[in-house]
Design a protein around this motif. Structure first.
Motif, PDB file in Angstrom:
ATOM      1  N   ALA A  17      19.251 153.794  88.828  1.00 11.23           N
ATOM      2  CA  ALA A  17      18.225 153.881  89.597  1.00 11.23           C
ATOM      3  C   ALA A  17      16.979 153.418  88.673  1.00 11.23           C
ATOM      4  O   ALA A  17      15.715 153.024  89.191  1.00 11.23           O
ATOM      5  CB  ALA A  17      17.756 155.212  90.286  1.00 11.23           C
ATOM      6  N   SER A  18      17.214 153.503  87.298  1.00 10.59           N
ATOM      7  CA  SER A  18      16.220 153.086  86.559  1.00 10.59           C
ATOM      8  C   SER A  18      15.853 151.592  86.595  1.00 10.59           C
ATOM      9  O   SER A  18      14.695 151.111  86.226  1.00 10.59           O
ATOM     10  CB  SER A  18      16.461 153.504  84.988  1.00 10.59           C
ATOM     11  N   LYS A  19      16.667 150.676  87.310  1.00 10.29           N
ATOM     12  CA  LYS A  19      16.317 149.329  87.286  1.00 10.29           C
ATOM     13  C   LYS A  19      15.104 149.186  88.298  1.00 10.29           C
ATOM     14  O   LYS A  19      14.299 148.411  88.109  1.00 10.29           O
ATOM     15  CB  LYS A  19      17.411 148.811  88.201  1.00 10.29           C
ATOM     16  N   TYR A  20      14.954 150.327  88.991  1.00 13.22           N
ATOM     17  CA  TYR A  20      13.649 150.320  89.933  1.00 13.22           C
ATOM     18  C   TYR A  20      12.623 151.306  89.745  1.00 13.22           C
ATOM     19  O   TYR A  20      11.698 151.430  90.326  1.00 13.22           O
ATOM     20  CB  TYR A  20      13.961 150.574  91.379  1.00 13.22           C
ATOM     21  N   SER A  21      12.524 151.656  88.412  1.00 14.18           N
ATOM     22  CA  SER A  21      11.442 152.538  87.802  1.00 14.18           C
ATOM     23  C   SER A  21      10.200 151.850  87.937  1.00 14.18           C
ATOM     24  O   SER A  21      10.106 150.724  87.617  1.00 14.18           O
ATOM     25  CB  SER A  21      11.643 153.078  86.424  1.00 14.18           C
ATOM     26  N   ALA A  44      14.308 165.329  95.317  1.00 12.54           N
ATOM     27  CA  ALA A  44      14.554 163.870  96.173  1.00 12.54           C
ATOM     28  C   ALA A  44      14.990 162.994  94.776  1.00 12.54           C
ATOM     29  O   ALA A  44      14.630 163.353  93.728  1.00 12.54           O
ATOM     30  CB  ALA A  44      13.541 163.409  96.668  1.00 12.54           C
ATOM     31  N   PRO A  45      15.662 161.893  95.056  1.00 10.85           N
ATOM     32  CA  PRO A  45      16.402 161.156  94.146  1.00 10.85           C
ATOM     33  C   PRO A  45      15.246 160.922  92.968  1.00 10.85           C
ATOM     34  O   PRO A  45      15.633 160.527  91.797  1.00 10.85           O
ATOM     35  CB  PRO A  45      16.909 159.962  94.933  1.00 10.85           C
ATOM     36  N   HIS A  46      13.995 160.312  93.433  1.00 15.28           N
ATOM     37  CA  HIS A  46      12.928 159.929  92.389  1.00 15.28           C
ATOM     38  C   HIS A  46      12.729 160.950  91.514  1.00 15.28           C
ATOM     39  O   HIS A  46      12.360 160.652  90.224  1.00 15.28           O
ATOM     40  CB  HIS A  46      11.714 159.284  92.981  1.00 15.28           C
ATOM     41  N   PHE A  47      12.733 162.137  91.776  1.00 10.57           N
ATOM     42  CA  PHE A  47      12.411 163.453  90.760  1.00 10.57           C
ATOM     43  C   PHE A  47      13.687 163.354  89.950  1.00 10.57           C
ATOM     44  O   PHE A  47      13.341 163.669  88.756  1.00 10.57           O
ATOM     45  CB  PHE A  47      12.086 164.727  91.804  1.00 10.57           C
ATOM     46  N   THR A  64      13.521 160.803  87.257  1.00 13.14           N
ATOM     47  CA  THR A  64      12.443 161.117  86.360  1.00 13.14           C
ATOM     48  C   THR A  64      12.984 162.053  85.188  1.00 13.14           C
ATOM     49  O   THR A  64      12.773 162.115  83.927  1.00 13.14           O
ATOM     50  CB  THR A  64      11.148 161.802  87.050  1.00 13.14           C
ATOM     51  N   LEU A  65      13.427 163.002  85.928  1.00 12.08           N
ATOM     52  CA  LEU A  65      14.195 164.213  84.920  1.00 12.08           C
ATOM     53  C   LEU A  65      15.544 163.578  84.060  1.00 12.08           C
ATOM     54  O   LEU A  65      15.352 163.734  82.964  1.00 12.08           O
ATOM     55  CB  LEU A  65      14.885 165.220  85.693  1.00 12.08           C
ATOM     56  N   ALA A  66      16.116 162.561  84.525  1.00 10.06           N
ATOM     57  CA  ALA A  66      17.058 162.062  83.751  1.00 10.06           C
ATOM     58  C   ALA A  66      16.522 161.065  82.846  1.00 10.06           C
ATOM     59  O   ALA A  66      16.961 161.155  81.176  1.00 10.06           O
ATOM     60  CB  ALA A  66      18.129 161.271  84.740  1.00 10.06           C
TER      61      ALA A  66
END
Length: 339
Positions: A315-319, A298-301, A304-306
């Motif tokens: 998406a790291s803006k919302y980590s 899923a996108p959150h995984f 995390t990998l990236a």
């Protein structure tokens, strides 16, 4: 439209790591748009806007590749659900969606062929059907502008070699990433994984490796054995499930009820994000250049990998930032409470 990205081979030759998000089948099954069992990607023609949306989410999370959702979009699967007459529509729609999002996001677009489930080395008719499947899906990918081909989830060396042969014959020079899914007893063909990787390399695969079937914990030992056995870049895309030495594949996992978990009880075995991060770090240590996540992703995984690979995707803006949590945070008036 974003700037056209460097090609796959250029990136790999420069020593870069390429991240590829997979896992569309399971994600759409979880969302209620795809039937477990046949796993035909009917969502492509029934809800194309959702497929495009998930492509965007994975790119937002850090995937360098938009993988066209043609996995199991071949004749054999569509025949099983009575939609073989829509075969070309399925494939061209999926490829157009992927190309559009890749152009928007400045990522690469990959065509996708996979295990046919009808391969039989001793049956000429079965071989002809497999060849037809690989030929037509490859030709459609070329005509819709794929940057490279992914040929994946093979359990038998012969089928993987046939897929690669078709990519080389009909792929108009597109490089091929070819990966095996290794069962609990190894490959079904009697070859060792090392032998299979070497055979693919010698046959002209640009990237060889492993995908699907095994989670990080049980794919890593295989990676340790084979990553340095080939000279071409290596690929690793495990499922996002906590497989074990006793239950090394997602298909062998036993649920809390004592029955096979695949597929309705798979959620209880999902990896945590820290497990994905640990896998990503191990890939960095091994020098794996083509990394991703398969079923369960899923996108959150993917984010995390990236991030583990040193990236800062949008998406790291919302980590997570737990310093601002009302209970666990440490900023200002937050924190130092107990639950």
């Amino acid at each position: 439209m974003a700037t056209k990205p460097k090609g796959l081979l250029d990136r790999l030759k420069a020593g870069e790591t390429v991240i590829c998000a997979e896992g569309y089948l399971f994600e759409f099954e979880r969302r209620g748009y795809l039937k477990a069992g046949p796993f035909a990607p009917e969502v492509v023609v029934e809800h194309p806007e959702l497929v495009k949306g998930l492509h965007r989410e994975f790119a937002h999370a850090g995937s360098d590749v938009v993988l066209a959702f043609t996995y199991y979009g071949h004749r054999e699967t569509l025949r099983a659900v009575g939609r073989e007459d829509e075969l070309e529509t399925f494939n061209r729609t999926a490829l157009k969606l992927a190309r559009e999002v890749a152009d928007e996001t400045g990522t690469l677009m990959a065509g996708n062929i996979c295990n046919t489930n009808c391969y039989n080395a001793d049956d000429p008719q079965a071989l002809d059907r497999c060849r037809q499947i690989f030929k037509e899906q490859t030709e459609w990918a070329v005509s819709e502008g794929a940057d490279f081909m992914v040929a994946e989830t093979f359990h038998v060396l012969g089928e993987a070699l046939l897929a690669l042969e078709c990519v080389k014959q009909y792929g108009n020079g597109l490089p091929a990433v070819v990966t095996f899914s290794v069962s609990r007893n190894g490959l079904w063909c009697g070859n060792t994984v090392e032998e299979a990787m070497t055979a693919l390399e010698e046959a002209g695969a640009a990237v060889v490796g492993l995908n699907c079937g095994r989670g990080p914990a049980t794919m890593l030992p295989l990676m340790d054995k084979v990553v340095n056995k080939v000279k071409v870049p290596f690929a690793a895309l495990p499922v996002v499930y906590r497989t074990t030495e006793q239950q090394p594949t997602m298909h062998s996992l036993i649920s809390h009820k004592g029955s096979k978990a695949f597929i309705v009880d798979m959620d209880e075995f999902l990896c945590g994000r820290s497990m994905v991060a640990d896998f990503g770090q191990r890939c960095k240590d091994l020098g794996v250049q083509y990394v991703g996540l398969c079923c369960g992703n899923a996108p959150h995984f993917t984010r995390t990998l990236a991030e583990t690979m040193g990236r800062t995707p949008p998406a790291s803006k919302y980590s997570p930032d737990m310093t601002k949590h009302f209970t666990y945070g440490t900023d200002r008036w937050y924190g130092n409470k107990s639950l």
